[in-house]
Design a protein around this motif. Structure first.
Motif, PDB file in Angstrom:
ATOM      1  N   PRO A 242      -8.500  22.902 -12.435  1.00 33.86           N
ATOM      2  CA  PRO A 242      -8.201  21.704 -13.229  1.00 33.86           C
ATOM      3  C   PRO A 242      -8.024  20.455 -12.365  1.00 33.86           C
ATOM      4  O   PRO A 242      -8.396  19.358 -12.776  1.00 33.86           O
ATOM      5  N   ALA A 243      -7.461  20.642 -11.157  1.00 39.08           N
ATOM      6  CA  ALA A 243      -7.248  19.499 -10.264  1.00 39.08           C
ATOM      7  C   ALA A 243      -8.583  18.917  -9.809  1.00 39.08           C
ATOM      8  O   ALA A 243      -8.770  17.694  -9.800  1.00 39.08           O
ATOM      9  N   ILE A 244      -9.522  19.780  -9.439  1.00 39.22           N
ATOM     10  CA  ILE A 244     -10.838  19.306  -8.997  1.00 39.22           C
ATOM     11  C   ILE A 244     -11.575  18.628 -10.144  1.00 39.22           C
ATOM     12  O   ILE A 244     -12.224  17.595  -9.968  1.00 39.22           O
ATOM     13  N   LEU A 245     -11.465  19.222 -11.344  1.00 36.22           N
ATOM     14  CA  LEU A 245     -12.081  18.604 -12.525  1.00 36.22           C
ATOM     15  C   LEU A 245     -11.478  17.226 -12.777  1.00 36.22           C
ATOM     16  O   LEU A 245     -12.198  16.259 -13.088  1.00 36.22           O
ATOM     17  N   LEU A 246     -10.160  17.121 -12.613  1.00 36.16           N
ATOM     18  CA  LEU A 246      -9.477  15.837 -12.806  1.00 36.16           C
ATOM     19  C   LEU A 246      -9.941  14.809 -11.772  1.00 36.16           C
ATOM     20  O   LEU A 246     -10.142  13.635 -12.101  1.00 36.16           O
ATOM     21  N   VAL A 247     -10.127  15.259 -10.549  1.00 36.04           N
ATOM     22  CA  VAL A 247     -10.597  14.363  -9.486  1.00 36.04           C
ATOM     23  C   VAL A 247     -11.956  13.773  -9.855  1.00 36.04           C
ATOM     24  O   VAL A 247     -12.180  12.556  -9.715  1.00 36.04           O
ATOM     25  N   VAL A 248     -12.865  14.607 -10.331  1.00 29.82           N
ATOM     26  CA  VAL A 248     -14.218  14.155 -10.651  1.00 29.82           C
ATOM     27  C   VAL A 248     -14.223  13.248 -11.887  1.00 29.82           C
ATOM     28  O   VAL A 248     -14.835  12.168 -11.877  1.00 29.82           O
ATOM     29  N   THR A 249     -13.539  13.667 -12.944  1.00 31.82           N
ATOM     30  CA  THR A 249     -13.547  12.865 -14.175  1.00 31.82           C
ATOM     31  C   THR A 249     -12.795  11.555 -13.986  1.00 31.82           C
ATOM     32  O   THR A 249     -13.225  10.495 -14.464  1.00 31.82           O
ATOM     33  N   ASP A 250     -11.663  11.620 -13.275  1.00 31.52           N
ATOM     34  CA  ASP A 250     -10.841  10.431 -13.065  1.00 31.52           C
ATOM     35  C   ASP A 250     -11.552   9.391 -12.204  1.00 31.52           C
ATOM     36  O   ASP A 250     -11.288   8.196 -12.305  1.00 31.52           O
ATOM     37  N   ALA A 251     -12.489   9.850 -11.372  1.00 30.88           N
ATOM     38  CA  ALA A 251     -13.241   8.923 -10.517  1.00 30.88           C
ATOM     39  C   ALA A 251     -14.073   7.948 -11.336  1.00 30.88           C
ATOM     40  O   ALA A 251     -14.370   6.839 -10.880  1.00 30.88           O
ATOM     41  N   PHE A 252     -14.441   8.348 -12.556  1.00 30.96           N
ATOM     42  CA  PHE A 252     -15.314   7.515 -13.386  1.00 30.96           C
ATOM     43  C   PHE A 252     -14.634   7.000 -14.652  1.00 30.96           C
ATOM     44  O   PHE A 252     -15.202   6.186 -15.369  1.00 30.96           O
ATOM     45  N   THR A 253     -13.421   7.476 -14.910  1.00 28.98           N
ATOM     46  CA  THR A 253     -12.730   7.043 -16.133  1.00 28.98           C
ATOM     47  C   THR A 253     -11.428   6.316 -15.848  1.00 28.98           C
ATOM     48  O   THR A 253     -10.919   5.594 -16.700  1.00 28.98           O
ATOM     49  N   GLY A 254     -10.860   6.499 -14.647  1.00 26.97           N
ATOM     50  CA  GLY A 254      -9.576   5.893 -14.336  1.00 26.97           C
ATOM     51  C   GLY A 254      -8.435   6.686 -14.916  1.00 26.97           C
ATOM     52  O   GLY A 254      -8.634   7.641 -15.676  1.00 26.97           O
ATOM     53  N   THR A 255      -7.221   6.294 -14.559  1.00 25.67           N
ATOM     54  CA  THR A 255      -6.033   7.004 -15.016  1.00 25.67           C
ATOM     55  C   THR A 255      -5.116   6.063 -15.773  1.00 25.67           C
ATOM     56  O   THR A 255      -4.852   4.950 -15.331  1.00 25.67           O
ATOM     57  N   ALA A 256      -4.604   6.520 -16.890  1.00 22.76           N
ATOM     58  CA  ALA A 256      -3.671   5.707 -17.664  1.00 22.76           C
ATOM     59  C   ALA A 256      -2.345   5.605 -16.938  1.00 22.76           C
ATOM     60  O   ALA A 256      -2.051   6.377 -16.037  1.00 22.76           O
ATOM     61  N   ALA A 257      -1.530   4.628 -17.323  1.00 24.42           N
ATOM     62  CA  ALA A 257      -0.235   4.424 -16.680  1.00 24.42           C
ATOM     63  C   ALA A 257       0.602   5.688 -16.747  1.00 24.42           C
ATOM     64  O   ALA A 257       0.690   6.348 -17.769  1.00 24.42           O
ATOM     65  N   ALA A 258       1.205   6.033 -15.627  1.00 25.77           N
ATOM     66  CA  ALA A 258       2.034   7.241 -15.571  1.00 25.77           C
ATOM     67  C   ALA A 258       2.948   7.151 -14.370  1.00 25.77           C
ATOM     68  O   ALA A 258       2.632   6.519 -13.366  1.00 25.77           O
ATOM     69  N   GLY A 259       4.099   7.793 -14.486  1.00 27.63           N
ATOM     70  CA  GLY A 259       4.997   7.923 -13.343  1.00 27.63           C
ATOM     71  C   GLY A 259       5.391   6.587 -12.755  1.00 27.63           C
ATOM     72  O   GLY A 259       5.737   5.643 -13.439  1.00 27.63           O
ATOM     73  N   GLY A 263      -0.540   1.740 -13.488  1.00 26.42           N
ATOM     74  CA  GLY A 263      -1.792   2.138 -14.100  1.00 26.42           C
ATOM     75  C   GLY A 263      -2.922   2.051 -13.102  1.00 26.42           C
ATOM     76  O   GLY A 263      -2.810   1.395 -12.079  1.00 26.42           O
ATOM     77  N   SER A 264      -4.005   2.719 -13.382  1.00 24.42           N
ATOM     78  CA  SER A 264      -5.118   2.747 -12.437  1.00 24.42           C
ATOM     79  C   SER A 264      -6.432   2.687 -13.181  1.00 24.42           C
ATOM     80  O   SER A 264      -6.641   3.417 -14.140  1.00 24.42           O
ATOM     81  N   THR A 265      -7.291   1.814 -12.759  1.00 21.61           N
ATOM     82  CA  THR A 265      -8.621   1.716 -13.342  1.00 21.61           C
ATOM     83  C   THR A 265      -9.620   2.358 -12.395  1.00 21.61           C
ATOM     84  O   THR A 265      -9.285   2.741 -11.276  1.00 21.61           O
ATOM     85  N   VAL A 266     -10.855   2.443 -12.854  1.00 22.77           N
ATOM     86  CA  VAL A 266     -11.905   2.995 -12.003  1.00 22.77           C
ATOM     87  C   VAL A 266     -12.052   2.152 -10.737  1.00 22.77           C
ATOM     88  O   VAL A 266     -12.211   2.681  -9.637  1.00 22.77           O
ATOM     89  N   LEU A 267     -11.967   0.825 -10.883  1.00 26.99           N
ATOM     90  CA  LEU A 267     -12.116  -0.061  -9.727  1.00 26.99           C
ATOM     91  C   LEU A 267     -11.035   0.203  -8.684  1.00 26.99           C
ATOM     92  O   LEU A 267     -11.311   0.231  -7.481  1.00 26.99           O
ATOM     93  N   ILE A 268      -9.800   0.399  -9.140  1.00 28.71           N
ATOM     94  CA  ILE A 268      -8.706   0.663  -8.203  1.00 28.71           C
ATOM     95  C   ILE A 268      -8.909   2.013  -7.523  1.00 28.71           C
ATOM     96  O   ILE A 268      -8.671   2.163  -6.324  1.00 28.71           O
ATOM     97  N   ALA A 269      -9.372   3.005  -8.288  1.00 28.16           N
ATOM     98  CA  ALA A 269      -9.634   4.324  -7.707  1.00 28.16           C
ATOM     99  C   ALA A 269     -10.697   4.225  -6.615  1.00 28.16           C
ATOM    100  O   ALA A 269     -10.556   4.816  -5.538  1.00 28.16           O
ATOM    101  N   ILE A 270     -11.752   3.460  -6.889  1.00 29.44           N
ATOM    102  CA  ILE A 270     -12.823   3.287  -5.900  1.00 29.44           C
ATOM    103  C   ILE A 270     -12.294   2.536  -4.676  1.00 29.44           C
ATOM    104  O   ILE A 270     -12.521   2.950  -3.534  1.00 29.44           O
ATOM    105  N   GLN A 271     -11.571   1.437  -4.924  1.00 30.18           N
ATOM    106  CA  GLN A 271     -11.066   0.630  -3.814  1.00 30.18           C
ATOM    107  C   GLN A 271     -10.106   1.423  -2.942  1.00 30.18           C
ATOM    108  O   GLN A 271     -10.204   1.394  -1.712  1.00 30.18           O
ATOM    109  N   MET A 272      -9.164   2.141  -3.552  1.00 32.68           N
ATOM    110  CA  MET A 272      -8.193   2.917  -2.779  1.00 32.68           C
ATOM    111  C   MET A 272      -8.885   4.068  -2.048  1.00 32.68           C
ATOM    112  O   MET A 272      -8.562   4.376  -0.898  1.00 32.68           O
ATOM    113  N   GLY A 273      -9.832   4.724  -2.720  1.00 33.13           N
ATOM    114  CA  GLY A 273     -10.545   5.825  -2.083  1.00 33.13           C
ATOM    115  C   GLY A 273     -11.333   5.371  -0.880  1.00 33.13           C
ATOM    116  O   GLY A 273     -11.297   5.996   0.188  1.00 33.13           O
TER     117      GLY A 273
END
Length: 472
Positions: A242-259, A263-273
């Protein structure tokens, strides 16, 4: 002073933002990957065999240290705080999808690292003391040639010598002092003094001393750290898929606000990565070419294959272990999401606690030890990078003074608050990449020609085969 710091912060944000270095590093890596026909994938098994099994060539071959010691020195400089705190910060702010983009950076970075190392060996020269000296400053000056090439070489060397005090020295020493102090309570000045004396004893011995220590310490630290991560992942085996699946899907969909993050968008995921991946493996900065140039080798392509395994080990293995432990334990959504070291510490505590509650307190200790050892070896690797830059600029006469100043700065970095210094070092670190990337693009025909010539040889898999001389 405040205005100067504000301006420096703006410049650093531009250089390391989404519109300068990040797209440029990606574009160069992709360009070299295409030109080299996915060499980093197709030749990886042989490269790993050369690096980890074969390990060295004939002792009579020109060079200062073995294949393996050159690889260990490069790993020493890159496997550091970025693999623990930096990778964790990418997940905490960018979400699990940031790991996917770190994989992309690692894969493309292998082609970049290969090209840097090949040019580093091909254009290396022997200094006044008989030691090898090479890296971007030499292949920019000698490969491109003319005033343009010479200017790019000088710029790289100046920025490299400066950046060594920040990314490769003070920031590492400060992180060690703070981590060890938080766990043991020992004063930071005592930690700084011990670190300075230990590192100084190695650094003053030059590349042969650094190579011996790195080749002994680096594999132990990586194996132990990865082993602990694997144990935690084994306990949480049901969460891996599930973690690997989340990594792949989240790379193109972003993550909603949590913790703990907004919040994180696809652009932030790409920039941070991209940003954390680049900081971790240094592909494109040109530093790996400096270590590669010291290797005992008769062929640039062979050492280049060895060198590209450094990016594979650093990013695809070590960074992945850190991130998967953080994701599978679920702490990436916790309150420490914006503090990389604490986030990794939380993951280790949670993971070891799942094995046995008695092991939970060891989580912080594991991270403190890992940070201390990783940062110590980073000091060693970057001290060599800095002294080769100084040797290029001023000759051997300033190498020893530079080493002494570098050693003193270790203590200063451990005890002082030098945020402004690190800011300027980050700028220098980014600026040293720019002339190197220009050089890689301009000299890419040489990289491709050398590569094709090498693999056209019927006996290219035999490391003992006599092939072309390393000089350009």
């Amino acid at each position: 002073m405040d205005q100067l710091l504000e301006m420096a912060g703006l410049i650093s944000g531009i250089i390391w933002g989404p519109f300068v270095l990040i797209p440029l590093l990606f574009a160069v890596g992709l360009f070299l990957t295409v030109r080299l026909n996915l060499l980093q994938l197709l030749k990886l098994p042989h490269a790993l065999w050369l690096a980890l099994v074969r390990r060295k060539e004939d002792e009579s071959v020109e060079g200062d240290i073995s294949h393996y010691q050159a690889l260990s020195t490069a790993l020493a400089a890159t496997v550091g705080v970025g693999n623990i705190a930096g990778a964790a910060l990418a997940i905490g702010i960018g979400g699990p999808g940031a790991l996917f983009w770190m994989w992309v950076v690692g894969f493309l970075g292998m082609a970049t690292k290969y090209s840097e190392a090949l040019l580093g060996v091909k254009f290396r020269r022997t200094d006044a003391k008989g030691e090898q000296s090479g890296g971007p400053m030499y292949y920019l000056k000698l490969g491109i040639g003319g005033k343009f090439g010479a200017t790019l070489g000088v710029l790289f060397a100046v920025f490299g010598a400066i950046a060594a005090f920040g990314i490769g020295n003070g920031s590492q020493a400060n992180t060690v002092a703070q981590q060890v102090n938080s766990v043991t309570g020992v004063d930071t000045w005592i930690i700084g003094l011990i670190l300075m004396l230990l590192a100084g004893a190695v650094i003053l011995g030059g590349i042969k001393s650094i190579g011996r220590v790195a080749s002994a310490l680096v594999p132990i630290m990586i194996i132990c750290y990865v082993a602990i991560c694997l144990v935690i992942l084994a306990v949480n085996w049901a969460q891996i898929a599930p973690a690997i699946l989340l990594v792949v899907t989240d790379a193109f969909t972003g993550t909603a606000a949590a913790g703990g993050f907004a919040g994180s968008t696809v652009l932030i995921a790409i920039q941070m990565g991209f940003a954390r991946g680049i900081f971790s493996n240094e592909s494109g900065l040109g530093t790996g070419a400096i270590a590669a140039a010291a290797a005992k080798t008769r062929q640039p392509v062979r050492q280049a294959m060895v060198s590209m395994t450094q990016t594979f080990i650093d990013t695809i293995i070590v960074v992945t272990m850190t991130c998967l432990v953080i994701i599978t334990t679920g702490v990436w959504q916790g309150e420490n999401a914006e503090d990389g070291s604490l986030l990794t510490s939380d993951a280790m505590t949670e993971g070891l606690g799942a094995i046995s509650p008695a092991l939970a307190p060891a989580g912080a200790l594991v991270v403190a030890i890992a940070v201390a050892v990783f940062a110590f070896t980073t000091l060693l690797g970057w001290s060599y990078y800095g002294d080769r830059c100084i040797e290029f600029l001023a000759g051997r006469s300033l190498v020893l003074p530079y080493r002494i100043v570098f050693i003193i700065v270790i203590f200063i970095g451990a005890v002082a608050d030098l945020d402004s210094v690190w800011l300027f070092s980050d700028i220098a670190n980014g600026l040293m990449a720019l002339p190197n990337l220009v050089g890689l693009l301009v000299l890419s025909p040489i990289v491709v020609a050398e590569t094709r010539k090498f693999f056209a040889h019927p006996d290219w898999k035999n490391p003992d085969a006599l092939m072309d001389d390393v000089k350009g």
